[in-house]
Design a protein around this motif. Structure first.
Motif, PDB file in Angstrom:
ATOM      1  N   ARG A 117      -9.643   4.272 -13.860  1.00 13.05           N
ATOM      2  CA  ARG A 117      -9.977   3.743 -12.701  1.00 13.05           C
ATOM      3  C   ARG A 117     -10.545   2.462 -12.848  1.00 13.05           C
ATOM      4  N   THR A 120      -8.048  -0.314 -14.759  1.00 11.43           N
ATOM      5  CA  THR A 120      -7.156  -0.690 -13.815  1.00 11.43           C
ATOM      6  C   THR A 120      -7.464  -1.477 -12.755  1.00 11.43           C
ATOM      7  N   ALA A 420      -0.297   7.528 -19.678  1.00 14.42           N
ATOM      8  CA  ALA A 420       0.205   8.117 -18.358  1.00 14.42           C
ATOM      9  C   ALA A 420       1.169   9.590 -18.611  1.00 14.42           C
ATOM     10  N   VAL A 454      -7.734   9.498 -11.106  1.00 14.79           N
ATOM     11  CA  VAL A 454      -6.566   8.573 -11.478  1.00 14.79           C
ATOM     12  C   VAL A 454      -6.110   9.455 -12.733  1.00 14.79           C
ATOM     13  N   PHE A 457      -0.062   8.109 -12.279  1.00 10.83           N
ATOM     14  CA  PHE A 457       0.077   6.665 -12.187  1.00 10.83           C
ATOM     15  C   PHE A 457       1.464   6.395 -12.781  1.00 10.83           C
ATOM     16  N   TRP A 461      -1.587   1.597 -11.441  1.00 18.05           N
ATOM     17  CA  TRP A 461      -2.930   1.915 -10.479  1.00 18.05           C
ATOM     18  C   TRP A 461      -3.562   0.558 -10.203  1.00 18.05           C
ATOM     19  N   ILE A 465      -0.927  -2.390  -9.488  1.00 23.17           N
ATOM     20  CA  ILE A 465       0.194  -1.359  -9.074  1.00 23.17           C
ATOM     21  C   ILE A 465       1.644  -1.979  -8.754  1.00 23.17           C
ATOM     22  N   GLN A 469       7.145  -0.507  -5.962  1.00 25.82           N
ATOM     23  CA  GLN A 469       7.376   1.027  -5.834  1.00 25.82           C
ATOM     24  C   GLN A 469       7.917   1.727  -4.753  1.00 25.82           C
TER      25      GLN A 469
END
Length: 518
Positions: A117, A120, A420, A454, A457, A461, A465, A469
């Protein structure tokens, strides 16, 4: 007595001094700095392979990747050893507090959700690691920028992905999916079912969709660009798996010449599309709702507002953003759809439930935005697919300055790896059934599924991000809904499970399914 000086003594001394300084710089970068970093991290309890001069872990990485890709796996097997074998090996050998060597560059594995967290969120400290010149030949744009340039481009591009703009793209998504499904219907028309590798068609669908929605052109106009970028991606993959030597790109090797030619051809193709659009706009033609028109509209508005060209993009920068649209726009959606079809083939009960939901909202009609927003089961399924098969299994960042991360002090220029895939399979977060396909995990949303951590992701993130998306998810919903309306599907006996990373997580040997017309 006078001393005689040779006329070439001074220039020769300068040349010798230059090469000595260059040699020292290379020795410092390739040996002293890596050894100093290695010592500092070991003092903090991190472990990894001993640094090897210049190539680091590259030889081992190359060997492990080659070995992993030479074998297939079962559907129930762990993906991690095949997809990112070098990182799997490091974690297995040294635990979560480990690092790997990408040549002389050190990359630390980060597994703590709170640290992820922080990484990012702090854009000024944790920046994109950059890449070799080969990376720049493939694609640049928003995804590769930092600082003010990233902020400027993000601001200019954001209007193109506003929900009000995306809703106008649903008819185009329906048209693209309809063309693919019509092709499938012709193939199965004789006996109602057939075996088909759906992977190439899903890629074509995604390419067609990005061509129509981003540039208002049909797939044929974008075909060459996609083919060239696919070829460029293969060259890039080979480049990043080998040691990069400064100046190597200037050598007239066959690969270097081809990569430069591809970059030139892609640039020229996109420039023609942009020029045609600018001419139409100057002629007073109505501005379309596609991404390129929105970008070309917002760019001069921003320049006029500030009275300074520095607040806008140059044509070259617009071209780079278009290359990113082309590349990322089709890669993410196509891989999401292909793994969704594979998992729904493996779990026919979820396929039946998703079909029931689609028919309840649309019947045999084309999907519309309002109905798509109410597809709760389909959304849960797509999230679970993204958990099990994240398009980009690893994100990387670089510390721009020495910084504290929990109890760990990261020296300047050290890279961090945000895995991830490993977080998505962490039983401490997801439970002992973490390897199972259970879309109900996301029944109450992503935040509840992860307990606010988190730990999920697939699109990145924080402020960085993925800007596209919502575009990718909307397109995937449309395509999946229309597939479920017309077909049921199951894995073919000839299907071979072999996920591997070619920038995104793709099926190495295609996706052979048996389609049944409903």
């Amino acid at each position: 007595m006078e001393t005689a000086y040779s006329p070439i003594a001074v220039p020769c001394s300068c040349i010798l001094l230059y090469f000595l300084m260059l040699a020292w710089k290379v020795f410092n970068c390739a040996w002293l700095t890596p050894k100093r970093l290695e010592k500092r991290l070991k003092e903090q309890g991190l472990r990894g392979n001993p640094y090897k001069f210049l190539h680091g872990d590259f030889k081992q990485i190359s060997t492990l990747l080659k070995e992993a890709h030479s074998k297939t796996i079962n559907l129930s097997d762990d993906l991690f050893p095949r997809v990112i074998p070098h990182l799997h090996e490091a974690v297995k050998k040294y635990g979560k507090n480990t690092y790997i060597w990408l040549g002389p560059k050190l990359r630390v594995v980060i597994m703590n959700p709170e640290h992820i967290r922080e990484i990012t969120s702090k854009l000024s400290i944790f920046q994109k690691p950059g890449g070799t010149p080969d990376t720049k030949l493939l694609v640049q744009g928003l995804a590769s920028y930092d600082g003010d340039k990233w902020a400027k481009h993000r601001k200019l591009i954001t209007p193109a992905f506003h929900v009000e703009k995306l809703k106008h793209m649903v008819p185009s998504f329906c048209t693209c999916a309809g063309e693919m499904l019509s092709k499938w219907e012709k193939i199965v028309s004789t006996n109602g079912s057939c075996e088909l590798d759906v992977w190439p068609d899903l890629r074509t669908l995604a390419c067609d969709a990005i061509s129509r929605t981003a540039f208002g052109s049909n797939y044929k106009e974008g075909t060459r660009i996609f083919e060239l970028q696919t070829e460029q991606a293969q060259y890039h993959l080979k480049a990043v798996q080998s040691v990069y030597f400064p100046g190597w790109r200037f050598l007239p090797t066959k690969r270097n010449r081809r990569m430069k030619q591809i970059a030139k051809d892609v640039h020229e193709s996109i420039r023609k599309i942009i020029n045609a659009r600018l001419e139409a706009m100057e002629a007073g033609d109505a501005c379309a709702d596609d991404l390129l028109s929105i970008l070309l509209e917002s760019n001069p508005k921003e320049i006029d507002y500030h009275g300074n060209k520095g607040f806008g993009m140059s044509i070259r920068e617009v071209i780079e953003e278009c290359k990113l649209f082309y590349f990322a726009g089709q890669e993410t959606t196509s891989v999401l759809l292909v793994w969704t079809m594979i998992l729904l083939s493996r779990y026919p009960n979820w396929q039946a439930r998703a079909r029931e939901e689609v028919l309840q909202h649309f019947g045999t009609n084309k999907p519309d935005l309002e109905g798509l927003n109410h597809l709760k089961l389909v959304t849960m399924i797509l999230h679970e697919v993204l958990r099990l098969y994240p398009p980009v299994p690893e994100l990387a960042r670089k510390a721009a300055e020495e910084t504290q991360l929990g109890n760990l002090t990261l020296p300047s220029q050290v890279q961090v790896s945000l895995l991830a895939m490993l977080l998505h399979y962490d039983p401490e977060i997801w439970g002992d059934d973490v390897k199972e396909f259970k879309p109900e995990r996301f029944a109450d949303g992503v935040s509840n599924a992860t307990n606010g951590k988190v730990a999920f992701f697939p699109f990145g993130w924080g402020p960085r991000i993925c800007i596209g998306q919502n575009f990718a998810m909307l397109e995937a919903k449309v395509a999946l809904a229309m597939i479920l309306q017309r077909f049921s599907f199951e894995l073919s006996p000839s299907y071979t499970h072999a996920p591997r990373v070619v920038l995104t997580l793709q099926p190495q040997y295609g996706t052979h399914l048996i389609l049944h017309k409903l």
